[in-house]
Design a protein around this motif. Structure first.
Motif, PDB file in Angstrom:
ATOM      1  N   THR A   1     -31.642  -7.146  -2.099  1.00 13.79           N
ATOM      2  CA  THR A   1     -31.156  -8.458  -2.532  1.00 13.79           C
ATOM      3  C   THR A   1     -30.814  -9.293  -1.304  1.00 13.79           C
ATOM      4  O   THR A   1     -30.722  -8.772  -0.187  1.00 13.79           O
ATOM      5  N   THR A   2     -30.609 -10.576  -1.514  1.00 13.46           N
ATOM      6  CA  THR A   2     -30.225 -11.434  -0.386  1.00 13.46           C
ATOM      7  C   THR A   2     -28.787 -11.165   0.041  1.00 13.46           C
ATOM      8  O   THR A   2     -28.432 -11.393   1.185  1.00 13.46           O
ATOM      9  N   LYS A   3     -27.967 -10.667  -0.887  1.00 15.14           N
ATOM     10  CA  LYS A   3     -26.573 -10.350  -0.555  1.00 15.14           C
ATOM     11  C   LYS A   3     -26.475  -8.868  -0.230  1.00 15.14           C
ATOM     12  O   LYS A   3     -26.603  -8.008  -1.108  1.00 15.14           O
ATOM     13  N   CYS A   4     -26.245  -8.564   1.033  1.00 16.37           N
ATOM     14  CA  CYS A   4     -26.176  -7.167   1.451  1.00 16.37           C
ATOM     15  C   CYS A   4     -25.063  -6.985   2.470  1.00 16.37           C
ATOM     16  O   CYS A   4     -24.648  -7.933   3.124  1.00 16.37           O
ATOM     17  N   SER A   5     -24.597  -5.772   2.595  1.00 17.25           N
ATOM     18  CA  SER A   5     -23.420  -5.519   3.430  1.00 17.25           C
ATOM     19  C   SER A   5     -23.734  -5.341   4.912  1.00 17.25           C
ATOM     20  O   SER A   5     -22.882  -5.586   5.748  1.00 17.25           O
ATOM     21  N   THR A   6     -24.962  -4.944   5.257  1.00 17.94           N
ATOM     22  CA  THR A   6     -25.248  -4.651   6.669  1.00 17.94           C
ATOM     23  C   THR A   6     -25.782  -5.849   7.445  1.00 17.94           C
ATOM     24  O   THR A   6     -25.934  -5.769   8.658  1.00 17.94           O
ATOM     25  N   GLN A   7     -26.079  -6.949   6.781  1.00 17.26           N
ATOM     26  CA  GLN A   7     -26.688  -8.104   7.446  1.00 17.26           C
ATOM     27  C   GLN A   7     -25.955  -9.413   7.156  1.00 17.26           C
ATOM     28  O   GLN A   7     -26.565 -10.473   7.164  1.00 17.26           O
ATOM     29  N   ASN A   8     -24.690  -9.337   6.878  1.00 16.99           N
ATOM     30  CA  ASN A   8     -23.919 -10.545   6.563  1.00 16.99           C
ATOM     31  C   ASN A   8     -24.587 -11.385   5.469  1.00 16.99           C
ATOM     32  O   ASN A   8     -24.712 -12.603   5.586  1.00 16.99           O
ATOM     33  N   ASN A   9     -25.024 -10.697   4.423  1.00 16.02           N
ATOM     34  CA  ASN A   9     -25.621 -11.353   3.251  1.00 16.02           C
ATOM     35  C   ASN A   9     -26.892 -12.136   3.561  1.00 16.02           C
ATOM     36  O   ASN A   9     -27.199 -13.094   2.887  1.00 16.02           O
ATOM     37  N   ALA A  10     -27.646 -11.715   4.567  1.00 14.60           N
ATOM     38  CA  ALA A  10     -28.856 -12.454   4.935  1.00 14.60           C
ATOM     39  C   ALA A  10     -30.088 -11.559   4.865  1.00 14.60           C
ATOM     40  O   ALA A  10     -30.867 -11.492   5.793  1.00 14.60           O
ATOM     41  N   CYS A  11     -30.271 -10.878   3.749  1.00 12.77           N
ATOM     42  CA  CYS A  11     -31.384  -9.945   3.617  1.00 12.77           C
ATOM     43  C   CYS A  11     -32.557 -10.544   2.840  1.00 12.77           C
ATOM     44  O   CYS A  11     -32.404 -11.481   2.076  1.00 12.77           O
ATOM     45  N   VAL A  12     -33.718  -9.948   3.046  1.00 11.94           N
ATOM     46  CA  VAL A  12     -34.941 -10.352   2.357  1.00 11.94           C
ATOM     47  C   VAL A  12     -34.877  -9.805   0.928  1.00 11.94           C
ATOM     48  O   VAL A  12     -34.663  -8.608   0.732  1.00 11.94           O
ATOM     49  N   PRO A  13     -35.084 -10.659  -0.082  1.00 15.36           N
ATOM     50  CA  PRO A  13     -34.961 -10.222  -1.478  1.00 15.36           C
ATOM     51  C   PRO A  13     -36.164  -9.422  -1.966  1.00 15.36           C
ATOM     52  O   PRO A  13     -37.262  -9.498  -1.409  1.00 15.36           O
ATOM     53  N   TYR A  14     -35.948  -8.707  -3.049  1.00 15.06           N
ATOM     54  CA  TYR A  14     -36.943  -7.794  -3.610  1.00 15.06           C
ATOM     55  C   TYR A  14     -38.260  -8.477  -3.965  1.00 15.06           C
ATOM     56  O   TYR A  14     -39.333  -7.929  -3.727  1.00 15.06           O
ATOM     57  N   HIS A  15     -38.204  -9.667  -4.541  1.00 16.32           N
ATOM     58  CA  HIS A  15     -39.451 -10.334  -4.949  1.00 16.32           C
ATOM     59  C   HIS A  15     -40.392 -10.532  -3.766  1.00 16.32           C
ATOM     60  O   HIS A  15     -41.606 -10.448  -3.896  1.00 16.32           O
ATOM     61  N   LYS A  16     -39.836 -10.744  -2.565  1.00 16.53           N
ATOM     62  CA  LYS A  16     -40.680 -10.890  -1.368  1.00 16.53           C
ATOM     63  C   LYS A  16     -41.275  -9.533  -0.981  1.00 16.53           C
ATOM     64  O   LYS A  16     -42.447  -9.451  -0.592  1.00 16.53           O
ATOM     65  N   TRP A  17     -40.488  -8.464  -1.110  1.00 15.40           N
ATOM     66  CA  TRP A  17     -41.007  -7.124  -0.833  1.00 15.40           C
ATOM     67  C   TRP A  17     -42.219  -6.843  -1.734  1.00 15.40           C
ATOM     68  O   TRP A  17     -43.228  -6.315  -1.290  1.00 15.40           O
ATOM     69  N   VAL A  18     -42.079  -7.169  -3.021  1.00 16.02           N
ATOM     70  CA  VAL A  18     -43.144  -6.881  -3.983  1.00 16.02           C
ATOM     71  C   VAL A  18     -44.409  -7.650  -3.634  1.00 16.02           C
ATOM     72  O   VAL A  18     -45.503  -7.073  -3.553  1.00 16.02           O
ATOM     73  N   SER A  19     -44.292  -8.948  -3.422  1.00 16.08           N
ATOM     74  CA  SER A  19     -45.494  -9.742  -3.146  1.00 16.08           C
ATOM     75  C   SER A  19     -46.140  -9.333  -1.825  1.00 16.08           C
ATOM     76  O   SER A  19     -47.371  -9.258  -1.731  1.00 16.08           O
ATOM     77  N   ASP A  20     -45.356  -9.033  -0.831  1.00 17.41           N
ATOM     78  CA  ASP A  20     -45.923  -8.606   0.451  1.00 17.41           C
ATOM     79  C   ASP A  20     -46.553  -7.218   0.357  1.00 17.41           C
ATOM     80  O   ASP A  20     -47.581  -6.954   0.988  1.00 17.41           O
ATOM     81  N   TYR A  21     -45.962  -6.318  -0.427  1.00 21.02           N
ATOM     82  CA  TYR A  21     -46.546  -4.987  -0.600  1.00 21.02           C
ATOM     83  C   TYR A  21     -47.903  -5.072  -1.298  1.00 21.02           C
ATOM     84  O   TYR A  21     -48.860  -4.412  -0.902  1.00 21.02           O
ATOM     85  N   ILE A  22     -47.998  -5.926  -2.306  1.00 16.46           N
ATOM     86  CA  ILE A  22     -49.277  -6.129  -2.993  1.00 16.46           C
ATOM     87  C   ILE A  22     -50.312  -6.656  -2.002  1.00 16.46           C
ATOM     88  O   ILE A  22     -51.473  -6.231  -2.016  1.00 16.46           O
ATOM     89  N   ALA A  23     -49.895  -7.537  -1.118  1.00 16.02           N
ATOM     90  CA  ALA A  23     -50.798  -8.062  -0.095  1.00 16.02           C
ATOM     91  C   ALA A  23     -51.243  -6.939   0.853  1.00 16.02           C
ATOM     92  O   ALA A  23     -52.423  -6.860   1.221  1.00 16.02           O
ATOM     93  N   VAL A  24     -50.326  -6.076   1.255  1.00 15.80           N
ATOM     94  CA  VAL A  24     -50.689  -4.950   2.125  1.00 15.80           C
ATOM     95  C   VAL A  24     -51.701  -4.054   1.416  1.00 15.80           C
ATOM     96  O   VAL A  24     -52.699  -3.634   2.015  1.00 15.80           O
ATOM     97  N   LEU A  25     -51.474  -3.757   0.142  1.00 16.20           N
ATOM     98  CA  LEU A  25     -52.423  -2.952  -0.619  1.00 16.20           C
ATOM     99  C   LEU A  25     -53.802  -3.572  -0.622  1.00 16.20           C
ATOM    100  O   LEU A  25     -54.824  -2.867  -0.563  1.00 16.20           O
ATOM    101  N   GLY A  26     -53.835  -4.888  -0.672  1.00 15.39           N
ATOM    102  CA  GLY A  26     -55.104  -5.610  -0.673  1.00 15.39           C
ATOM    103  C   GLY A  26     -55.696  -5.815   0.708  1.00 15.39           C
ATOM    104  O   GLY A  26     -56.746  -6.421   0.847  1.00 15.39           O
ATOM    105  N   GLY A  27     -55.035  -5.322   1.727  1.00 15.09           N
ATOM    106  CA  GLY A  27     -55.562  -5.432   3.088  1.00 15.09           C
ATOM    107  C   GLY A  27     -55.137  -6.661   3.846  1.00 15.09           C
ATOM    108  O   GLY A  27     -55.680  -6.965   4.904  1.00 15.09           O
ATOM    109  N   ARG A  28     -54.112  -7.387   3.352  1.00 14.57           N
ATOM    110  CA  ARG A  28     -53.637  -8.577   4.065  1.00 14.57           C
ATOM    111  C   ARG A  28     -52.316  -8.324   4.730  1.00 14.57           C
ATOM    112  O   ARG A  28     -51.515  -7.567   4.369  1.00 14.57           O
TER     113      ARG A  28
END
Length: 187
Positions: free
Chosen positions: A160-187
């Motif tokens: 989530t964007t709210k996280c304890s180790t990065q002062n609430n400045a983390c990359v959210p799950y929806h970005k992980w999902v879309s980027d992982y799909i891109a990696v699977l597709g070779g991008r």
């Protein structure tokens, strides 16, 4: 986290933009070496049996099935650690019969049931008493399934964007999902 300590990653599920980009770059580089990502345990088992696959991340479940078929497989938790999760039994937040659900969950904590389930699925029982005296699991089953490796496992939590180790400045799950799909597709 281990390869580049200068990034300051404390939790693999709490990454700021710089840490996330480094992880994404690593995945993109690894993608060139990976023949296939599996979404089906039995397809992975078949690929180890019939397609010449010799190394992969996996679950103990698949390794146990391959071993039961006398395939030469072994498992290891890398020195860098691994990710994992603990979600075999859950209760819906809006269960229509929560008392029944709680009764089922209480029943599921029975050591025999936990040992049998761990033996079948290749997991670690949530009740340590299940590690001894279970006929299906055997006295070495918990060690084989990773019971002694918990300190090297980072258990899943939804990024989530709210996280304890990065002062609430983390990359959210929806970005992980879309980027992982891109990696699977070779991008």
């Amino acid at each position: 986290m281990k390869k580049n300590p200068a990034l300051g990653i404390k939790d693999p599920y709490e990454l700021n933009e710089t840490q996330y980009k480094a992880a994404l770059d690593l995945l993109r580089g690894q993608r060139k070496l990976v023949g296939k990502y599996w979404h089906d345990a039995f397809v992975q088992i078949d690929d180890f049996t019939n397609e010449g696959v010799v190394a992969s991340s996996s679950w103990q479940f698949m390794a146990n099935i391959l071993k039961s078929k006398n395939r030469p497989v072994a498992t290891v938790v890398p020195v860098e650690g691994a990710t994992g999760w603990a979600d075999s039994t859950m209760m819906h937040a809006e269960a229509k019969n929560p008392n029944c659900a709680y009764m089922w969950m209480e029943h599921s904590l029975n050591p025999k049931l936990q040992g049998d389930l761990a033996a079948w699925f290749g997991s670690v029982p949530s009740v340590p008493a299940a590690c001894k005296g279970n006929k299906l699991l055997g006295d070495d089953g918990c060690a084989r399934q990773g019971y002694n490796s918990f300190e090297r496992i980072s258990f899943w939590k939804t990024p989530t964007t709210k996280c304890s180790t990065q002062n609430n400045a983390c990359v959210p799950y929806h970005k992980w999902v879309s980027d992982y799909i891109a990696v699977l597709g070779g991008r």
